[in-house]
Design a protein around this motif. Structure first.
Motif, short mmCIF file in Angstrom:
data_model
loop_
_atom_site.label_atom_id
_atom_site.label_comp_id
_atom_site.label_asym_id
_atom_site.label_seq_id
_atom_site.Cartn_x
_atom_site.Cartn_y
_atom_site.Cartn_z
N GLU A 133 45.81 36.42 39.48
CA GLU A 133 44.38 36.53 39.19
C GLU A 133 43.78 37.73 39.92
O GLU A 133 42.96 38.47 39.36
CB GLU A 133 43.66 35.26 39.59
N TRP A 187 44.80 40.90 38.05
CA TRP A 187 44.76 40.81 36.59
C TRP A 187 44.24 42.10 35.93
O TRP A 187 44.79 42.57 34.95
CB TRP A 187 43.92 39.62 36.15
N PHE A 202 42.87 35.97 31.61
CA PHE A 202 43.36 35.12 32.69
C PHE A 202 42.87 33.68 32.54
O PHE A 202 43.61 32.74 32.83
CB PHE A 202 42.94 35.66 34.06
#
Length: 585
Positions: free
Chosen positions: A142, A145, A158
């Motif tokens: 994350e 990303w 995501f």
């Protein structure tokens, strides 16, 4: 012209020739299960090296502490075959083994960095440890990303990935790391971009991988108690020298040692042979990894003093015989397959005990014939062609000079950057021999020599003649015997023992006195023709200078280091000379 009876009795003669030809694939390691009939145990001819004992047993007995072990050796000596056997050995002893050849889809040996290796390990652990929870990587992903989107490695949002559950989420995480690794390997234009995005985050990636491995170790398949990762083919990473004089080898295996050790499970990395013996911090490897690197040498075909070593030569012949007899079990080796025994012996001798070169020579010789047997002319053609490959790998005159000195001294001396390159290109080979020392005790002797294919090259022969002429000039001159030749900057300089020794060892007056007394005693033993004692004294002086050189390894470009190396080589020659005198008497 008479037809070979082996082929005459077989209507599929060309198929048989093709089968034998393919049995000598120089780049195909032996399968630990399917190719057991082809395996030859070279333990004695490799200085008692045995991978199951040297690497495997440590893992078996270190259940509470993960080990990181280094496995070095010349490319093509059979490390992959041995590691595949080790994999089988460990699996039979309750270990779950993740093995992968890093250059087959993950790293580019021409341009590799630590980040590439970490991504490769992550990829293969994700793909192999299917019971573990891959969602452990989601927080790390994350945070990266947008970088992954910028690199065009994903089009997934995501939030969509977080919503995926079970096998689908696990698969998506695994696929992302596979894309990262594949892009590093296959797309040079993207390689540096990926590194720039990820280099600053390798610490957190390693921490995430550690958490994943900890989870995986709790969920190993039934009956498995330990996790082992084997990363093969890192020994193929080409040495690249940086502006500060250091190399990518040092950056990966020394600077990043803590990270390489830090997976949280047992791990074995293959490593270029030069880094274990030809770098100023090579001695640090044992401290950094808490274990000495295991080295798989080439197979000794001669003893250290140049005499034929029957064990090594016989095992090489066994390698050839087993591959032939798999496809032609009833064939007579001579003259059905080989024209004569001397043809087979020449192949073994010219390989230098290097397995891949032996396979390559046999296969190239097969290219020169339309039918069996393999003739002397075909073998000579293969030798000539392969020799030219080695000739082209030596680019400078001073490299030929180093090769000539290694051939003479059976040790490494001179400019470290040169013999790193020559070790990598296999122009210099490392040997180990378990034999009797001067006291009659069994001892491991390690030495170096040039590849036999180098010996027939004109530039090498000229370099040898040059050294011989220089030696003759010394013996024919009026230079006192306590002076020797120091090679430096292509100038011949004669230096008195006292002139060189005191500046070199000025920090240790006691050692200077020991050297003085030892050299006086050596001269007395020579005068008395007591060559046994002379050889022992020469050995001790050689070892003292070796220790001085070791203490100066951080100053490899200094005159003091070069002088220590030359004096060490000089006394090694004196030791070998007296040992030959003993045998001749």
């Amino acid at each position: 012209m008479l037809t070979n009876p082996l082929l005459q009795s077989n209507p599929m003669s060309q198929d048989l020739l093709t089968q034998i030809y393919n049995a000598f694939d120089p780049f195909q390691p032996l399968d630990a299960e399917k190719d057991q009939d082809l395996y030859v145990d070279f333990e004695k001819a490799r200085g008692n090296a045995k991978v199951e004992r040297d690497l495997g047993r440590k893992i078996e007995r270190s259940q509470n502490k993960p080990l990181a072990q280094l496995y070095a050796g010349h490319r093509g000596t059979g490390k992959s075959t041995e590691l595949l056997r080790l994999k089988k050995y460990l699996e039979e002893r309750k270990c779950h083994v993740v093995y992968f050849a890093a250059d087959e889809g993950d790293i580019d040996p021409e341009d590799a960095q630590y980040t590439d290796i970490l991504i490769a390990c992550t990829r293969h652990l994700l793909e192999n440890l299917k019971q573990a929870d891959r969602r452990i990587f989601l927080p790390w992903l994350e945070a990266r990303w947008q970088d992954l989107i910028d690199l065009a490695l994903t089009e997934i949002k995501f939030d969509d990935l977080k919503l995926e559950i079970g096998a689908k989420a696990n698969s998506s995480v695994s696929e992302l790391f596979a894309k990262l690794s594949t892009s590093i390997r296959a797309i040079p234009s993207e390689r540096q971009k990926i590194r720039e995005k990820l280099n600053a985050h390798t610490v957190t990636l390693l921490q995430t991988l550690q958490a994943f491995i900890a989870d995986a170790k709790k969920k190993l398949p039934d009956g498995k108690e330990q996790l082992v990762v084997i990363v093969d083919n890192l020994d193929r990473i080409v040495p690249i020298r940086r502006a500060d004089g250091r190399t990518n080898h040092e950056e990966i295996f020394i600077d990043r040692a803590e990270q390489l050790r830090g997976l949280g499970c047992h791990v074995i990395y293959t490593m270029p042979i030069a880094i274990s013996i030809a770098y100023s911090r090579a001695n640090d490897l044992a401290n950094l990894y808490e274990l000495e690197p295991s080295i798989l040498t080439v197979i000794a075909t001669n003893t250290p003093d140049g005499q034929p070593y029957t064990e090594g030569r016989q095992r090489l012949q066994d390698l050839i015989v087993k591959r032939v007899h798999r496809h032609a079990p009833d064939a007579k080796l001579f003259p059905d397959v080989f024209e004569s025994e001397s043809v087979l012996l020449r192949l073994c001798e010219m390989s230098g005990g290097h397995v891949r070169d032996l396979l390559r020579l046999v296969r190239t010789a097969f290219d020169a014939i339309d039918e069996l047997p393999l003739t002397k002319e075909a073998v000579d053609r293969a030798i000539t062609g392969t020799r030219d490959t080695y000739r082209r790998s030596v680019e400078e005159e001073k490299e030929w000079q180093v090769l000539a000195k290694v051939s003479r001294d059976k040790s490494l001396s001179g400019e470290a950057t040169i013999y790193r390159k020559l070790l990598f290109s296999r122009c210099i080979l490392q040997y180990a021999f378990l034999g009797a020392n001067e006291h009659g005790e069994v001892d491991l002797q390690i030495w170096y020599d040039v590849h036999p294919l180098v010996r027939g090259v004109k530039q090498f022969d000229d370099a040898v003649k040059s050294i011989v002429m220089e030696t003759q000039q010394i013996s024919e001159s009026n230079v006192p015997l306590d002076k020797i030749q120091i090679y430096g900057n292509n100038e011949n300089v004669y230096v008195n023992i006292q002139e060189i020794k005191h500046p070199l060892l000025s920090a240790d007056a006691e050692l200077i006195n020991v050297m003085d007394e030892a050299e006086k005693l050596y001269a007395q033993m020579i005068d008395a023709e007591n060559y046994l004692e002379a050889s022992l004294i020469a050995r001790d002086i050689h070892q003292m200078y070796e220790r001085v050189a070791d203490s100066l390894k951080m100053k490899q470009d200094s005159d003091e280091y070069a002088e220590a190396i030359q004096w060490s080589s000089y006394w090694k020659i004196r030791q070998q000379t007296n040992e030959r005198r003993i045998r001749s008497n």
